[in-house]
Scaffold this motif. Sequence first.
Motif, short mmCIF file in Angstrom:
data_model
loop_
_atom_site.label_atom_id
_atom_site.label_comp_id
_atom_site.label_asym_id
_atom_site.label_seq_id
_atom_site.Cartn_x
_atom_site.Cartn_y
_atom_site.Cartn_z
N GLN A 199 0.82 -1.21 0.00
CA GLN A 199 0.00 0.00 0.00
C GLN A 199 0.85 1.26 0.00
O GLN A 199 1.96 1.29 0.55
CB GLN A 199 -0.95 0.00 1.19
CG GLN A 199 -0.29 0.03 2.55
CD GLN A 199 -1.32 -0.05 3.66
OE1 GLN A 199 -2.17 0.83 3.82
NE2 GLN A 199 -1.26 -1.12 4.44
N GLY A 200 0.33 2.29 -0.65
CA GLY A 200 1.04 3.56 -0.67
C GLY A 200 0.78 4.34 -1.95
O GLY A 200 -0.02 3.96 -2.79
N ASP A 201 1.49 5.44 -2.07
CA ASP A 201 1.39 6.34 -3.22
C ASP A 201 2.69 6.20 -4.00
O ASP A 201 3.76 6.59 -3.53
CB ASP A 201 1.20 7.78 -2.71
CG ASP A 201 0.80 8.74 -3.81
OD1 ASP A 201 1.00 8.41 -4.98
OD2 ASP A 201 0.30 9.83 -3.49
N PHE A 202 2.61 5.64 -5.22
CA PHE A 202 3.79 5.31 -6.01
C PHE A 202 3.80 6.11 -7.31
O PHE A 202 2.76 6.46 -7.85
CB PHE A 202 3.81 3.82 -6.38
CG PHE A 202 3.83 2.86 -5.22
CD1 PHE A 202 5.01 2.29 -4.78
CD2 PHE A 202 2.64 2.50 -4.59
CE1 PHE A 202 5.03 1.38 -3.73
CE2 PHE A 202 2.65 1.59 -3.54
CZ PHE A 202 3.84 1.03 -3.11
N ASN A 203 5.01 6.33 -7.86
CA ASN A 203 5.12 6.85 -9.22
C ASN A 203 6.47 6.45 -9.81
O ASN A 203 7.39 6.04 -9.07
CB ASN A 203 4.93 8.37 -9.27
CG ASN A 203 6.05 9.13 -8.60
OD1 ASN A 203 7.19 9.14 -9.07
ND2 ASN A 203 5.73 9.79 -7.47
N CYS A 204 6.58 6.56 -11.13
CA CYS A 204 7.83 6.19 -11.81
C CYS A 204 8.49 7.40 -12.45
O CYS A 204 9.24 7.28 -13.43
CB CYS A 204 7.55 5.11 -12.86
SG CYS A 204 6.49 5.66 -14.22
N LEU A 205 8.26 8.59 -11.91
CA LEU A 205 8.76 9.83 -12.51
C LEU A 205 10.29 9.86 -12.58
O LEU A 205 10.87 10.29 -13.59
CB LEU A 205 8.26 11.04 -11.73
CG LEU A 205 6.73 11.20 -11.62
CD1 LEU A 205 6.39 12.50 -10.89
CD2 LEU A 205 6.08 11.16 -12.98
N LYS A 206 10.96 9.38 -11.55
CA LYS A 206 12.42 9.41 -11.55
C LYS A 206 12.99 8.48 -12.62
O LYS A 206 14.00 8.80 -13.26
CB LYS A 206 12.95 9.03 -10.16
CG LYS A 206 12.70 10.11 -9.11
CD LYS A 206 13.33 9.74 -7.76
CE LYS A 206 13.09 10.83 -6.74
NZ LYS A 206 13.68 10.47 -5.42
N GLN A 207 12.34 7.33 -12.81
CA GLN A 207 12.80 6.42 -13.86
C GLN A 207 12.68 7.06 -15.24
O GLN A 207 13.60 6.97 -16.05
CB GLN A 207 11.99 5.12 -13.82
CG GLN A 207 12.40 4.14 -14.90
CD GLN A 207 11.46 2.94 -15.01
OE1 GLN A 207 10.32 3.01 -14.56
NE2 GLN A 207 11.94 1.85 -15.60
N VAL A 208 11.55 7.70 -15.50
CA VAL A 208 11.34 8.35 -16.80
C VAL A 208 12.38 9.44 -17.03
O VAL A 208 12.99 9.54 -18.11
CB VAL A 208 9.91 8.92 -16.89
CG1 VAL A 208 9.75 9.76 -18.16
CG2 VAL A 208 8.88 7.79 -16.88
N GLU A 209 12.62 10.26 -16.01
CA GLU A 209 13.63 11.32 -16.12
C GLU A 209 15.01 10.73 -16.39
O GLU A 209 15.77 11.25 -17.22
CB GLU A 209 13.66 12.15 -14.84
CG GLU A 209 12.42 12.99 -14.60
CD GLU A 209 12.45 13.68 -13.24
OE1 GLU A 209 13.44 13.48 -12.51
OE2 GLU A 209 11.48 14.41 -12.93
N ARG A 210 15.34 9.66 -15.69
CA ARG A 210 16.65 9.02 -15.85
C ARG A 210 16.82 8.46 -17.27
O ARG A 210 17.89 8.59 -17.88
CB ARG A 210 16.78 7.90 -14.81
CG ARG A 210 18.15 7.26 -14.77
CD ARG A 210 18.28 6.34 -13.56
NE ARG A 210 17.34 5.23 -13.61
CZ ARG A 210 16.28 5.09 -12.81
NH1 ARG A 210 16.02 6.02 -11.89
NH2 ARG A 210 15.49 4.04 -12.91
N GLU A 211 15.77 7.86 -17.80
CA GLU A 211 15.86 7.27 -19.14
C GLU A 211 15.94 8.35 -20.22
O GLU A 211 16.66 8.19 -21.22
CB GLU A 211 14.66 6.35 -19.38
CG GLU A 211 14.73 5.07 -18.55
CD GLU A 211 13.51 4.19 -18.67
OE1 GLU A 211 13.61 2.98 -18.37
OE2 GLU A 211 12.44 4.69 -19.09
N ILE A 212 15.23 9.46 -20.02
CA ILE A 212 15.32 10.56 -20.99
C ILE A 212 16.72 11.16 -20.98
O ILE A 212 17.31 11.45 -22.04
CB ILE A 212 14.26 11.64 -20.66
CG1 ILE A 212 12.86 11.11 -20.96
CG2 ILE A 212 14.53 12.91 -21.46
CD1 ILE A 212 11.74 12.04 -20.52
N LEU A 213 17.29 11.34 -19.79
CA LEU A 213 18.65 11.89 -19.67
C LEU A 213 19.67 10.96 -20.31
O LEU A 213 20.56 11.41 -21.05
CB LEU A 213 19.00 12.12 -18.20
CG LEU A 213 20.39 12.67 -17.90
CD1 LEU A 213 20.57 14.02 -18.58
CD2 LEU A 213 20.62 12.78 -16.40
N ALA A 214 19.54 9.67 -20.07
CA ALA A 214 20.48 8.70 -20.65
C ALA A 214 20.40 8.71 -22.17
O ALA A 214 21.43 8.63 -22.86
CB ALA A 214 20.18 7.30 -20.11
#
Length: 213
Positions: free
Chosen positions: A26-41
């Motif tokens: 349970q909780g509040d999740f997101n994948c924003l950091k992963q998306v940012e990391r992949e765009i930067l890479a």
Amino acid sequence: MEIQLNDLKLLSTDDEELTLIAQWLQGDFNCLKQVEREILAASKTQAAPVKRASVFMRIVPAPIEALNQYGYVFYVEQSVQGYQDTPYRQRIYLVARNHSGQVINRIFDIKDAALFIGAWKNPVLLQALNAANLKEAVGCDVLWTRIDDSCFKGQAGAGGSCRTTYGGATHITVQIEMTADRLETLDQGFNDEGTLIFGPSSEEGAYQFRKEN
């Protein structure tokens, strides 16, 4: 059709493993950091970035009496950034133990799901959910396995058991890795020939959701 739960044990309050899975899930999740990391890479190598949506996933306890006696019940809502008011997925999860001793995550679709949008932040909507609103996703149970003190893995759809007609796919497979503050999920849809129809490829990898609270 009435929900059948005869294959599940009644909830034992001293089942520490089941309780731990429920706490981590349970909780509040997101994948924003992963998306940012992949765009930067991708920008550094001038390659095309992975086509990955910025997804929010909210998982909150749901007081559904017909299910609560068997385990921990959650309302799940997933939406893409900028479209939080129009989620693409709403589900009920029941985390329980079957008579074989396996910890499972049983999944239910919600009838008239649009009526419950935002239930993760609205207790009144959560209170209105009951078993009559639910339809079991047959063959789609996630089976949880404890890897060590800090990690569980889950899988569903082995052998093509989790059927779908979405986008021309015929079945779905799910792979999950969970720790206290992270959920990595790889949901893929295939046709009967084994061709990937939707979801990330194995090379693109799982969605990496970080728990915010």
